[in-house]
Design a protein around this motif. Structure first.
Motif, PDB file in Angstrom:
ATOM      1  N   ILE A   1       0.831  -1.203   0.000  1.00 52.76           N
ATOM      2  CA  ILE A   1       0.000   0.000   0.000  1.00 52.76           C
ATOM      3  C   ILE A   1       0.873   1.263   0.000  1.00 52.76           C
ATOM      4  N   SER A   2       0.471   2.236  -0.798  1.00 50.82           N
ATOM      5  CA  SER A   2       1.148   3.543  -0.901  1.00 50.82           C
ATOM      6  C   SER A   2       2.618   3.420  -1.301  1.00 50.82           C
ATOM      7  N   SER A   3       2.935   2.419  -2.104  1.00 50.26           N
ATOM      8  CA  SER A   3       4.327   2.270  -2.534  1.00 50.26           C
ATOM      9  C   SER A   3       4.508   2.594  -4.015  1.00 50.26           C
ATOM     10  N   GLY A   4       3.418   2.793  -4.735  1.00 48.04           N
ATOM     11  CA  GLY A   4       3.488   3.146  -6.152  1.00 48.04           C
ATOM     12  C   GLY A   4       3.321   4.644  -6.321  1.00 48.04           C
ATOM     13  N   ILE A   5       2.272   5.036  -7.027  1.00 48.51           N
ATOM     14  CA  ILE A   5       2.063   6.464  -7.289  1.00 48.51           C
ATOM     15  C   ILE A   5       1.813   7.255  -6.005  1.00 48.51           C
ATOM     16  N   PHE A   6       1.330   6.605  -4.951  1.00 46.09           N
ATOM     17  CA  PHE A   6       1.108   7.294  -3.678  1.00 46.09           C
ATOM     18  C   PHE A   6       2.380   7.346  -2.826  1.00 46.09           C
ATOM     19  N   GLY A   7       3.480   6.793  -3.322  1.00 48.03           N
ATOM     20  CA  GLY A   7       4.734   6.793  -2.576  1.00 48.03           C
ATOM     21  C   GLY A   7       5.397   8.155  -2.484  1.00 48.03           C
ATOM     22  N   GLY A   8       4.972   9.074  -3.337  1.00 49.88           N
ATOM     23  CA  GLY A   8       5.498  10.437  -3.288  1.00 49.88           C
ATOM     24  C   GLY A   8       7.006  10.482  -3.404  1.00 49.88           C
ATOM     25  N   ASN A   9       7.617  11.274  -2.552  1.00 50.44           N
ATOM     26  CA  ASN A   9       9.078  11.425  -2.563  1.00 50.44           C
ATOM     27  C   ASN A   9       9.768  10.616  -1.467  1.00 50.44           C
ATOM     28  N   LEU A  10       9.073   9.599  -0.958  1.00 53.15           N
ATOM     29  CA  LEU A  10       9.731   8.753   0.040  1.00 53.15           C
ATOM     30  C   LEU A  10      10.965   8.114  -0.593  1.00 53.15           C
TER      31      LEU A  10
ATOM     32  N   VAL B   1       8.562   1.206  -0.919  1.00 53.78           N
ATOM     33  CA  VAL B   1       8.318  -0.229  -0.732  1.00 53.78           C
ATOM     34  C   VAL B   1       8.759  -0.659   0.658  1.00 53.78           C
ATOM     35  N   GLY B   2       9.936  -0.224   1.060  1.00 55.91           N
ATOM     36  CA  GLY B   2      10.434  -0.565   2.388  1.00 55.91           C
ATOM     37  C   GLY B   2       9.553  -0.008   3.490  1.00 55.91           C
ATOM     38  N   GLU B   3       9.078   1.225   3.308  1.00 57.33           N
ATOM     39  CA  GLU B   3       8.199   1.836   4.316  1.00 57.33           C
ATOM     40  C   GLU B   3       6.877   1.086   4.397  1.00 57.33           C
ATOM     41  N   SER B   4       6.325   0.708   3.265  1.00 59.91           N
ATOM     42  CA  SER B   4       5.068  -0.034   3.261  1.00 59.91           C
ATOM     43  C   SER B   4       5.249  -1.400   3.930  1.00 59.91           C
ATOM     44  N   THR B   5       6.342  -2.054   3.615  1.00 59.79           N
ATOM     45  CA  THR B   5       6.646  -3.350   4.237  1.00 59.79           C
ATOM     46  C   THR B   5       6.761  -3.200   5.749  1.00 59.79           C
ATOM     47  N   LYS B   6       7.487  -2.186   6.182  1.00 57.96           N
ATOM     48  CA  LYS B   6       7.672  -1.923   7.612  1.00 57.96           C
ATOM     49  C   LYS B   6       6.331  -1.713   8.310  1.00 57.96           C
ATOM     50  N   GLN B   7       5.460  -0.883   7.733  1.00 61.38           N
ATOM     51  CA  GLN B   7       4.173  -0.591   8.373  1.00 61.38           C
ATOM     52  C   GLN B   7       3.268  -1.815   8.390  1.00 61.38           C
TER      53      GLN B   7
ATOM     54  N   MET C   1      10.094  -6.754  -4.766  1.00 61.77           N
ATOM     55  CA  MET C   1      10.378  -7.923  -3.930  1.00 61.77           C
ATOM     56  C   MET C   1      11.749  -7.780  -3.276  1.00 61.77           C
ATOM     57  N   THR C   2      12.731  -7.324  -4.032  1.00 62.82           N
ATOM     58  CA  THR C   2      14.074  -7.130  -3.484  1.00 62.82           C
ATOM     59  C   THR C   2      14.051  -6.108  -2.348  1.00 62.82           C
ATOM     60  N   ASP C   3      13.378  -4.962  -2.572  1.00 62.95           N
ATOM     61  CA  ASP C   3      13.310  -3.913  -1.548  1.00 62.95           C
ATOM     62  C   ASP C   3      12.519  -4.371  -0.322  1.00 62.95           C
TER      63      ASP C   3
END
Length: 177
Positions: free
Chosen positions: A118-127, A131-137, A166-168
């Motif tokens: 979730i929020s790792s594609g177009i909603f990922g912004g400038n993070l 992908v890592g942040e979404s995985t963490k949450q 997948m790698t990230d």
């Protein structure tokens, strides 16, 4: 026994009780995984079911609809992830999107769920690492859910669609699990 598994694939293709849609606040058909889920369920049926909710939903909210024509799941849980372009520090809302989805799963006496990142594609912004942040949450939400409801078993699939995601995701997953 509850478990969280990271897999490479689409959340829309998993055999689970509920597939999670990375939804927008209006619960409209969108692109990416949202568009895939609407197509698999039946565009008009799923749109009609989504129209029954009072929108716009808040970031972090999760609601449920039937899966209609989708044969590998009974329900769709629509989780509204934050748009990090609009809210660059919305980590709590991202956590809530995962956690509230698990709560909706439990409220409906369901036990298996597949999540996109979730929020790792177009909603990922400038993070720097959406992908890592979404995985963490997702992991933090899973851990809180299983601590809050230790007697309620859930089988959670976190799905990374591309090789690079997948790698990230694997880097964060292996460090937190």
């Amino acid at each position: 026994m509850s478990r969280l598994t990271l897999i490479k694939g689409s959340c829309a293709d998993q055999n689970v009780d509920a597939v999670v849609n990375a939804a927008n606040r209006g619960l409209w058909a969108g692109g990416g995984i949202c568009g895939v889920i609407f197509s698999k369920c039946g565009m008009s049926e799923l749109a009609e079911a989504c129209e029954k909710y009072d929108t716009p939903l808040c970031d972090g909210a999760a609601v449920i609809t039937p899966a209609f024509r989708m044969t590998n799941a009974k329900y769709i849980i629509h989780a509204v992830g934050p748009d990090f372009d609009l809210t660059p520090t919305a980590f709590e809302a991202l956590f809530d999107a995962y956690f509230n989805s698990l709560c909706v799963l439990k409220e409906n006496n369901l036990h298996s769920i597949s999540f996109p990142l979730i929020s790792s594609g177009i909603f990922g912004g400038n993070l720097p690492d959406p992908v890592g942040e979404s995985t963490k949450q997702c992991i933090l939400a899973y851990k809180k859910f299983t601590a809050d409801y230790p007697d309620y078993d859930v089988d959670v699939l976190l799905c990374a669609f591309t090789d690079s995601s997948m790698t990230d995701a694997r880097i964060v997953f292996d460090n937190m699990i």
